[in-house]
Design a protein around this motif. Structure first.
Motif, PDB file in Angstrom:
ATOM      1  N   LYS A  72       0.833  -1.209   0.000  1.00  0.00           N
ATOM      2  CA  LYS A  72       0.000   0.000   0.000  1.00  0.00           C
ATOM      3  C   LYS A  72       0.866   1.257   0.000  1.00  0.00           C
ATOM      4  N   LEU A  73       1.916   1.245   0.803  1.00  0.00           N
ATOM      5  CA  LEU A  73       2.806   2.407   0.871  1.00  0.00           C
ATOM      6  C   LEU A  73       3.462   2.690  -0.479  1.00  0.00           C
ATOM      7  N   ILE A  74       3.977   1.630  -1.119  1.00  0.00           N
ATOM      8  CA  ILE A  74       4.657   1.811  -2.412  1.00  0.00           C
ATOM      9  C   ILE A  74       3.685   2.291  -3.477  1.00  0.00           C
ATOM     10  N   ASN A  75       2.475   1.736  -3.443  1.00  0.00           N
ATOM     11  CA  ASN A  75       1.456   2.181  -4.405  1.00  0.00           C
ATOM     12  C   ASN A  75       1.116   3.655  -4.220  1.00  0.00           C
ATOM     13  N   GLU A  76       0.965   4.075  -2.951  1.00  0.00           N
ATOM     14  CA  GLU A  76       0.573   5.462  -2.686  1.00  0.00           C
ATOM     15  C   GLU A  76       1.729   6.437  -2.879  1.00  0.00           C
ATOM     16  N   LEU A  77       2.919   6.024  -2.438  1.00  0.00           N
ATOM     17  CA  LEU A  77       4.073   6.927  -2.524  1.00  0.00           C
ATOM     18  C   LEU A  77       4.651   7.017  -3.925  1.00  0.00           C
ATOM     19  N   LYS A  78       4.705   5.873  -4.624  1.00  0.00           N
ATOM     20  CA  LYS A  78       5.395   5.834  -5.908  1.00  0.00           C
ATOM     21  C   LYS A  78       4.457   5.770  -7.111  1.00  0.00           C
ATOM     22  N   GLY A  79       3.193   5.459  -6.846  1.00  0.00           N
ATOM     23  CA  GLY A  79       2.238   5.400  -7.955  1.00  0.00           C
ATOM     24  C   GLY A  79       2.422   4.185  -8.838  1.00  0.00           C
ATOM     25  N   LYS A  80       2.953   3.106  -8.287  1.00  0.00           N
ATOM     26  CA  LYS A  80       3.203   1.909  -9.089  1.00  0.00           C
ATOM     27  C   LYS A  80       3.238   0.695  -8.170  1.00  0.00           C
ATOM     28  N   ASN A  81       3.158  -0.514  -8.790  1.00  0.00           N
ATOM     29  CA  ASN A  81       3.234  -1.719  -7.963  1.00  0.00           C
ATOM     30  C   ASN A  81       4.680  -2.036  -7.603  1.00  0.00           C
ATOM     31  N   PHE A  82       4.863  -3.049  -6.766  1.00  0.00           N
ATOM     32  CA  PHE A  82       6.195  -3.352  -6.229  1.00  0.00           C
ATOM     33  C   PHE A  82       7.189  -3.706  -7.334  1.00  0.00           C
ATOM     34  N   SER A  83       6.759  -4.559  -8.280  1.00  0.00           N
ATOM     35  CA  SER A  83       7.657  -4.987  -9.361  1.00  0.00           C
ATOM     36  C   SER A  83       8.109  -3.801 -10.204  1.00  0.00           C
TER      37      SER A  83
END
Length: 581
Positions: free
Chosen positions: A501-512
């Protein structure tokens, strides 16, 4: 002039005959042996001892000449052409002699059989289009719907489809050929050599389809049947195939045993094409068994055979990458550069061959099998005008398709070059940022990132994870191999859902996407600033920045930047050269 042409037409085959058997004498011990004895002797050593096979083929031809027996002359030329082909020698003069002799004649399996051997010679040279043309002629000349020749040509077209990597389309053709030969083996018309060949073909295509267990089943059947019929023409090739299958099945000790057992036979037969492939797979087995030094020895042997015989198979390509990386780790710059040059040359030859392997060209050109089975056009094209018209249509379709493929290829190359230039300009114009490792290619809206951080930072627990993520980026931990959402969440002392959730919200993309963009952003910067890295292979670069293989790195680079790493590196080198000048 007509008289001169008539004279040349009559004398042409005779010239070839006299040249082909010049100085050859039948030994006294074989002079009184009947032709059945000689033909059986030839069949017994075919693909087992090709020097002896050629010797017996010359006896057949010589007897045919002395006794003026057409069938012996024809079969003699056919057999010599086959053996020359297996030995990697030029069989075309013998095939051409045969075609000249049987042209405009109807005799036994000829003239169809003459064009079949000509097609086989072209196929083994990588000239697939010419091979297809010869098979089309052979099918047209197939007298009275000769089933034997019809199924044999089906097999040959299946071999062509194998070359174009149309394995699933080739498989049913090989199955048909096997079933035909299997039914025939129990009849009065049995042919043990063709039956065993059909088993090998089926085992081989199952391996191409990555069904290694099924391939081994037919290999075992073939080995058993070779012993039963005392015909060993395919015996060692079936053993070699089992060795390759066991390599892919990760049974390395079994693989090595099978592979090493066939080396002497391939050497004896001067089958250098298969010997080069054998050495490559022994190298792979040694490499996977962590015997790197021994592996390099076999890869170099395979390379030597490739250059000596001008045979460069795509399957052996990664052997060069392993050699280059080996010398890179050793700090041996001379050998590193030497094998980089060899890899580039090998790639150029393979790329040239690939032009003959376009699936679309085969589909548009159409196969003689489809012409024969579905449309029946060959049988009905009796007039010269009709034949000429169809030939023109085929040539027009082929030419148009070829031009279209070349155009699309050039457009793609142009796009890659353009994107590489834009990427370089973007790097040069990029403003300095206070955040280390910021993704220069991200489309994420910066204001959205700020808003997200505000919403998340209100939770102290989340803010602690954010700090750990920033430290993860700062320390370049993303360059490690096999990073997953699960492993990173454990390292950051959180659970995978929070981290995702953090990566999606902070970076605008999925983990991969996040990991890939960090790595690509990093290597772009490194390539631009470090000239030494530009000399690495793509495989070495991908290994250094955490990708499992060069293919996944190249795909990620292309997806993120719109170009290939090779074009970006080339552009950087050109720019550096310009600056130095």
């Amino acid at each position: 002039m007509k008289k001169i042409y008539l004279f040349l037409y009559i004398i042409y085959p005779v010239l070839f005959i006299s040249q082909s058997i010049n100085g050859f004498k039948i030994p006294d011990s074989l002079k009184n042996k009947n032709i059945n004895y000689i033909e059986n002797a030839y069949n017994q050593v075919f693909q087992i001892d090709n020097e002896k096979a050629e010797f017996y083929a010359n006896i057949i031809l010589h007897k045919g000449k002395i006794e003026n027996e057409k069938n012996l002359i024809y079969d003699g030329y056919y057999n010599i052409a086959r053996i020359k082909n297996l030995k990697g020698e030029n069989g075309h003069p013998y095939a051409d002699s045969l075609i000249a002799l049987v042209k405009n004649k109807i005799y036994k399996d000829y003239p169809s059989k003459a064009y079949i051997i000509k097609g086989i010679l072209y196929n083994n040279e990588g000239n697939y289009k010419s091979a297809l043309e010869q098979y089309a002629i052979a099918l047209k000349l197939n007298q009275n719907e000769n089933q034997e020749q019809f199924y044999y040509i089906k097999k040959l077209i299946a071999i062509l489809k194998t070359a174009t990597e149309e394995y699933k389309e080739a498989l049913p053709l090989f199955i048909e050929y096997y079933l035909y030969e299997k039914n025939k083996i129990n009849s009065n018309n049995k042919n043990e050599k063709d039956y065993l060949s059909s088993i090998f073909s089926l085992s081989n295509i199952y391996a191409k389809c990555k069904n290694y267990q099924k391939s081994n089943e037919f290999a075992d059947l073939g080995i058993k049947e070779c012993k039963k019929y005392k015909n060993y023409s395919n015996y060692y090739y079936l053993i070699m195939l089992k060795g390759i299958n066991y390599f892919y099945l990760k049974k390395l000790s079994l693989s090595l045993g099978y592979l090493e057992s066939v080396e002497a036979s391939l050497r004896k037969n001067k089958d250098y094409t298969n010997l080069g492939i054998l050495y490559y797979f022994i190298g792979r087995v040694k490499y996977e068994s962590h015997m790197e030094k021994e592996a390099i020895t076999y890869f170099i042997k395979s390379d030597s055979i490739s250059f000596a015989n001008k045979n460069f198979e795509p399957i052996k390509r990664d052997g060069y990458e392993i050699i280059i990386d080996y010398y890179k780790k050793k700090g041996d710059l001379n050998n590193q550069l030497k094998f980089i040059d060899k890899l580039i040359y090998s790639d150029s030859i393979i790329a040239e061959t690939q032009k003959n392997l376009s699936k679309e060209i085969f589909k548009k050109y159409d196969t003689p099998l489809l012409i024969k089975e579905k449309e029946g056009l060959i049988k009905n094209l009796n007039s010269k005008n009709s034949i000429f018209s169809w030939l023109i249509i085929f040539l027009l379709i082929t030419s148009a398709l070829f031009i279209y493929i070349i155009k699309k290829y050039r457009q793609k190359i142009k796009t890659y070059k353009k994107q590489a230039k834009l990427l370089l300009e973007k790097n040069e114009n990029r403003k300095s940022s206070s955040k280390e490792n910021e993704n220069i290619l991200s489309n994420t809206n910066k204001q959205d990132d700020v808003d997200n951080k505000k919403s998340i930072s209100s939770n102290p627990k989340f803010q602690l994870i954010i700090n750990k993520i920033e430290l993860f980026e700062k320390n370049k931990d993303f360059l490690r191999k096999n990073i997953t959402l699960d492993t990173l969440s454990k390292e950051l002392d959180t659970n995978r859902d929070y981290l995702s959730k953090l990566i999606n919200e902070l970076k605008g993309k999925n983990f991969s996407q996040y990991i890939n963009e960090l790595r690509i952003n990093y290597i772009i910067s490194e390539l631009k600033s470090n000239e030494k890295i530009r000399k690495y292979t793509i495989a070495a670069i991908s290994e250094d920045i955490g990708f499992n293989n060069s293919e996944s790195f190249t795909n990620a680079f292309k997806k993120i930047t719109g170009t290939l790493p090779s074009y970006f590196i080339k552009l950087l080198n050109e720019e550096n050269k310009t600056l130095n000048n």
